[in-house]
Design a protein around this motif. Sequence first.
Motif, PDB file in Angstrom:
ATOM      1  N   LEU A   1      33.450 -26.901  56.491  1.00  0.00           N
ATOM      2  CA  LEU A   1      34.295 -27.185  55.400  1.00  0.00           C
ATOM      3  C   LEU A   1      34.490 -25.834  54.615  1.00  0.00           C
ATOM      4  CD1 LEU A   1      33.958 -30.630  54.494  1.00  0.00           C
ATOM      5  CD2 LEU A   1      35.580 -29.913  56.180  1.00  0.00           C
ATOM      6  N   VAL A   2      35.657 -25.393  54.073  1.00  0.00           N
ATOM      7  CA  VAL A   2      36.059 -24.376  53.161  1.00  0.00           C
ATOM      8  C   VAL A   2      36.348 -24.887  51.831  1.00  0.00           C
ATOM      9  CG1 VAL A   2      36.884 -22.071  52.822  1.00  0.00           C
ATOM     10  CG2 VAL A   2      36.113 -22.626  55.264  1.00  0.00           C
ATOM     11  N   ALA A   3      35.585 -24.641  50.888  1.00  0.00           N
ATOM     12  CA  ALA A   3      36.037 -25.005  49.546  1.00  0.00           C
ATOM     13  C   ALA A   3      36.248 -23.941  48.544  1.00  0.00           C
ATOM     14  CB  ALA A   3      34.964 -25.970  48.958  1.00  0.00           C
ATOM     15  N   GLY A   4      37.396 -23.633  47.920  1.00  0.00           N
ATOM     16  CA  GLY A   4      37.488 -22.794  46.851  1.00  0.00           C
ATOM     17  C   GLY A   4      37.798 -23.307  45.620  1.00  0.00           C
ATOM     18  N   SER A   5      37.398 -22.369  44.921  1.00  0.00           N
ATOM     19  CA  SER A   5      37.013 -22.581  43.041  1.00  0.00           C
ATOM     20  C   SER A   5      38.417 -21.642  42.627  1.00  0.00           C
ATOM     21  CB  SER A   5      35.936 -21.673  42.713  1.00  0.00           C
ATOM     22  OG  SER A   5      36.272 -21.940  41.142  1.00  0.00           O
ATOM     23  N   TYR A   6      38.947 -22.829  41.842  1.00  0.00           N
ATOM     24  CA  TYR A   6      39.959 -22.183  40.827  1.00  0.00           C
ATOM     25  C   TYR A   6      39.915 -21.598  39.531  1.00  0.00           C
ATOM     26  CZ  TYR A   6      45.309 -22.684  40.217  1.00  0.00           C
ATOM     27  OH  TYR A   6      46.793 -22.102  39.903  1.00  0.00           O
TER      28      TYR A   6
ATOM     29  N   ASP B   1      42.339  -5.073  40.130  1.00  0.00           N
ATOM     30  CA  ASP B   1      42.320  -5.815  38.965  1.00  0.00           C
ATOM     31  C   ASP B   1      41.973  -7.156  38.999  1.00  0.00           C
ATOM     32  OD1 ASP B   1      44.805  -6.491  40.226  1.00  0.00           O
ATOM     33  OD2 ASP B   1      45.928  -6.202  38.048  1.00  0.00           O
ATOM     34  N   ALA B   2      41.846  -7.803  40.280  1.00  0.00           N
ATOM     35  CA  ALA B   2      41.593  -9.112  40.582  1.00  0.00           C
ATOM     36  C   ALA B   2      40.098  -9.505  40.140  1.00  0.00           C
ATOM     37  CB  ALA B   2      41.633  -9.645  42.145  1.00  0.00           C
ATOM     38  N   GLY B   3      40.173 -10.808  39.363  1.00  0.00           N
ATOM     39  CA  GLY B   3      38.894 -11.419  39.108  1.00  0.00           C
ATOM     40  C   GLY B   3      37.999 -11.636  40.467  1.00  0.00           C
ATOM     41  N   ILE B   4      36.970 -12.504  40.134  1.00  0.00           N
ATOM     42  CA  ILE B   4      36.064 -12.969  41.102  1.00  0.00           C
ATOM     43  C   ILE B   4      35.799 -14.497  41.439  1.00  0.00           C
ATOM     44  CG2 ILE B   4      33.896 -12.959  42.187  1.00  0.00           C
ATOM     45  CD1 ILE B   4      33.667 -10.144  40.723  1.00  0.00           C
ATOM     46  N   SER B   5      36.397 -15.139  42.325  1.00  0.00           N
ATOM     47  CA  SER B   5      35.822 -16.805  42.396  1.00  0.00           C
ATOM     48  C   SER B   5      35.103 -16.756  43.618  1.00  0.00           C
ATOM     49  CB  SER B   5      37.414 -17.435  42.457  1.00  0.00           C
ATOM     50  OG  SER B   5      37.960 -17.296  43.470  1.00  0.00           O
ATOM     51  N   ILE B   6      34.740 -18.137  43.927  1.00  0.00           N
ATOM     52  CA  ILE B   6      33.884 -18.277  45.037  1.00  0.00           C
ATOM     53  C   ILE B   6      34.288 -19.318  46.029  1.00  0.00           C
ATOM     54  CG2 ILE B   6      31.469 -19.707  45.593  1.00  0.00           C
ATOM     55  CD1 ILE B   6      31.163 -16.953  44.536  1.00  0.00           C
ATOM     56  N   LEU B   7      34.345 -18.910  47.196  1.00  0.00           N
ATOM     57  CA  LEU B   7      34.503 -19.662  48.334  1.00  0.00           C
ATOM     58  C   LEU B   7      33.397 -20.222  49.098  1.00  0.00           C
ATOM     59  CD1 LEU B   7      37.266 -20.223  49.525  1.00  0.00           C
ATOM     60  CD2 LEU B   7      36.679 -18.595  51.137  1.00  0.00           C
ATOM     61  N   SER B   8      33.329 -21.749  49.082  1.00  0.00           N
ATOM     62  CA  SER B   8      31.995 -22.202  49.509  1.00  0.00           C
ATOM     63  C   SER B   8      32.312 -22.777  50.928  1.00  0.00           C
ATOM     64  CB  SER B   8      31.501 -23.210  48.593  1.00  0.00           C
ATOM     65  OG  SER B   8      31.409 -22.784  47.188  1.00  0.00           O
ATOM     66  N   ILE B   9      31.157 -22.497  51.782  1.00  0.00           N
ATOM     67  CA  ILE B   9      31.091 -22.797  53.279  1.00  0.00           C
ATOM     68  C   ILE B   9      30.174 -24.158  53.019  1.00  0.00           C
ATOM     69  CG2 ILE B   9      30.780 -22.336  55.574  1.00  0.00           C
ATOM     70  CD1 ILE B   9      32.784 -20.583  54.191  1.00  0.00           C
ATOM     71  N   LEU B  10      30.891 -25.425  53.631  1.00  0.00           N
ATOM     72  CA  LEU B  10      29.994 -26.529  53.699  1.00  0.00           C
ATOM     73  C   LEU B  10      29.786 -26.902  55.054  1.00  0.00           C
ATOM     74  CD1 LEU B  10      31.955 -28.634  51.011  1.00  0.00           C
ATOM     75  CD2 LEU B  10      30.087 -26.819  50.563  1.00  0.00           C
ATOM     76  N   ASP B  11      28.619 -27.789  55.269  1.00  0.00           N
ATOM     77  CA  ASP B  11      28.179 -28.498  56.521  1.00  0.00           C
ATOM     78  C   ASP B  11      29.175 -29.470  56.676  1.00  0.00           C
ATOM     79  OD1 ASP B  11      26.931 -30.462  58.020  1.00  0.00           O
ATOM     80  OD2 ASP B  11      26.105 -28.713  58.975  1.00  0.00           O
ATOM     81  N   ALA B  12      30.011 -29.668  57.587  1.00  0.00           N
ATOM     82  CA  ALA B  12      31.013 -30.692  57.609  1.00  0.00           C
ATOM     83  C   ALA B  12      30.518 -32.177  57.843  1.00  0.00           C
ATOM     84  CB  ALA B  12      32.199 -30.448  58.870  1.00  0.00           C
ATOM     85  N   ALA B  13      29.064 -32.246  58.327  1.00  0.00           N
ATOM     86  CA  ALA B  13      28.544 -33.551  58.360  1.00  0.00           C
ATOM     87  C   ALA B  13      27.723 -33.850  57.229  1.00  0.00           C
ATOM     88  CB  ALA B  13      27.569 -33.321  59.838  1.00  0.00           C
ATOM     89  N   SER B  14      27.152 -33.040  56.598  1.00  0.00           N
ATOM     90  CA  SER B  14      26.107 -33.718  55.536  1.00  0.00           C
ATOM     91  C   SER B  14      26.967 -33.028  54.398  1.00  0.00           C
ATOM     92  CB  SER B  14      25.025 -32.645  55.556  1.00  0.00           C
ATOM     93  OG  SER B  14      24.928 -31.209  55.481  1.00  0.00           O
ATOM     94  N   GLY B  15      27.528 -32.213  53.953  1.00  0.00           N
ATOM     95  CA  GLY B  15      28.485 -31.514  52.865  1.00  0.00           C
ATOM     96  C   GLY B  15      27.298 -30.839  52.155  1.00  0.00           C
ATOM     97  N   GLU B  16      26.480 -30.208  52.912  1.00  0.00           N
ATOM     98  CA  GLU B  16      25.410 -29.030  52.335  1.00  0.00           C
ATOM     99  C   GLU B  16      26.059 -27.726  52.204  1.00  0.00           C
ATOM    100  OE1 GLU B  16      21.422 -26.943  53.635  1.00  0.00           O
ATOM    101  OE2 GLU B  16      22.000 -28.348  54.885  1.00  0.00           O
ATOM    102  N   ILE B  17      25.804 -27.226  51.012  1.00  0.00           N
ATOM    103  CA  ILE B  17      26.511 -25.870  50.860  1.00  0.00           C
ATOM    104  C   ILE B  17      25.810 -24.726  51.621  1.00  0.00           C
ATOM    105  CG2 ILE B  17      27.123 -24.149  49.098  1.00  0.00           C
ATOM    106  CD1 ILE B  17      27.288 -26.437  47.168  1.00  0.00           C
ATOM    107  N   LEU B  18      26.353 -24.249  52.547  1.00  0.00           N
ATOM    108  CA  LEU B  18      25.551 -23.320  53.318  1.00  0.00           C
ATOM    109  C   LEU B  18      25.844 -21.849  52.963  1.00  0.00           C
ATOM    110  CD1 LEU B  18      26.955 -24.728  56.940  1.00  0.00           C
ATOM    111  CD2 LEU B  18      24.533 -25.263  55.449  1.00  0.00           C
TER     112      LEU B  18
END
Length: 357
Positions: free
Chosen positions: A67-72, A110-127
């Motif tokens: 899964l791919v989770a993005g921070s606003y 000039d863009a700031g930085i945010s985080i895109l997190s890759i999660l394990d789709a079965a467990s939800g663990e942040i990889l």
Amino acid sequence: MHKTLATAIAALMMTTTMAVAQSIVFVPEGSANTVLMVNAETGEAMKRITGLEAVHGLSGAPGVPYLVAGSYAETDREAIVELTQPEDVSDDEHAAHHAKPADKPIGPADAGISILSILDAASGEILRRIEVPGAVHHTAVSPDGRFAVATHPSGDGISVIDLTTFKLIAFVPTGSIPNYAAFGPDPSLVYVSNAGNGTISEVDLERGIVRRNMVTGSGPEHIVVDADKAVLYAADADAGKVLELSLNDGSVTRSFDIGGELHGLDLSDDRTTLFVAGRGEDKIATVALSTGAIAFAPLSPEPYHLINVPGTGTLYVSSRVEPKVWIVDEATLSAVGEFPVEGEAHQMTVISRDIDG
């Protein structure tokens, strides 16, 4: 002989673990900095994933293990260095890596930085955690699991992630205020709604370019694609309409007047019905795509993100102003249940996984 065979079969069934499919709805909880995992059939909370700041965009695809989770939210470089440090790399090595001139950031200068997190789709663990240029609104994962994309409204473009290497490989300018992204028949092409200039961009992820722009109302936001028919549906949010586009020639083939400010939309399992969240007038709508007939039902307050939960005959619909998600019967459009969330429920996704049964 038959008794012996029956006994052997019974013993085999008792000792053999069988895989049973279970569907899970992942609900990003925005300001709570968490993602809630929910049993799709019962609406019961299973687990809460922490450590995901201002998570808004969340996506996956059938059969894809991530899964791919993005921070606003945007953050500073020093915080990113600490957040993204792999466990097997020393502090000095990691800091040196981020300080290298060769590590020139991809995207607007000039863009700031945010985080895109890759999660394990079965467990939800942040990889993995990946730096991207600017706040992320929504994300999408390609059907073949090769690419992920994130929209950056403040940067007028999208980030492209290679899911085989977990690296940011491109930033593609698409248009003013890119909002939503969805894949169609070709897993190397993604469609991006540009709310600021009334277009849908078709982006070639192999080349990192926009192949064409399709004029689509005044401010398209959420979109959904019927890949089999090569048809895209876009919520022209402030105009209160859903537009149907042919992906073959880019033309608008039909317009459905829903009324009021619109938000989430999705298709039924058989792709014959379109569901729409009418945030501005506290309602949800169905469009029978064979005839264009529209039906409405009240849902209050402010139905927001909406997702069809395959195989259940239900929709999950979040409220923009109350911390909850309704479970809505697709046939009657009546709420048959609800469950609480923390923060606000944004871009939900459904993943089916195998469990031991």
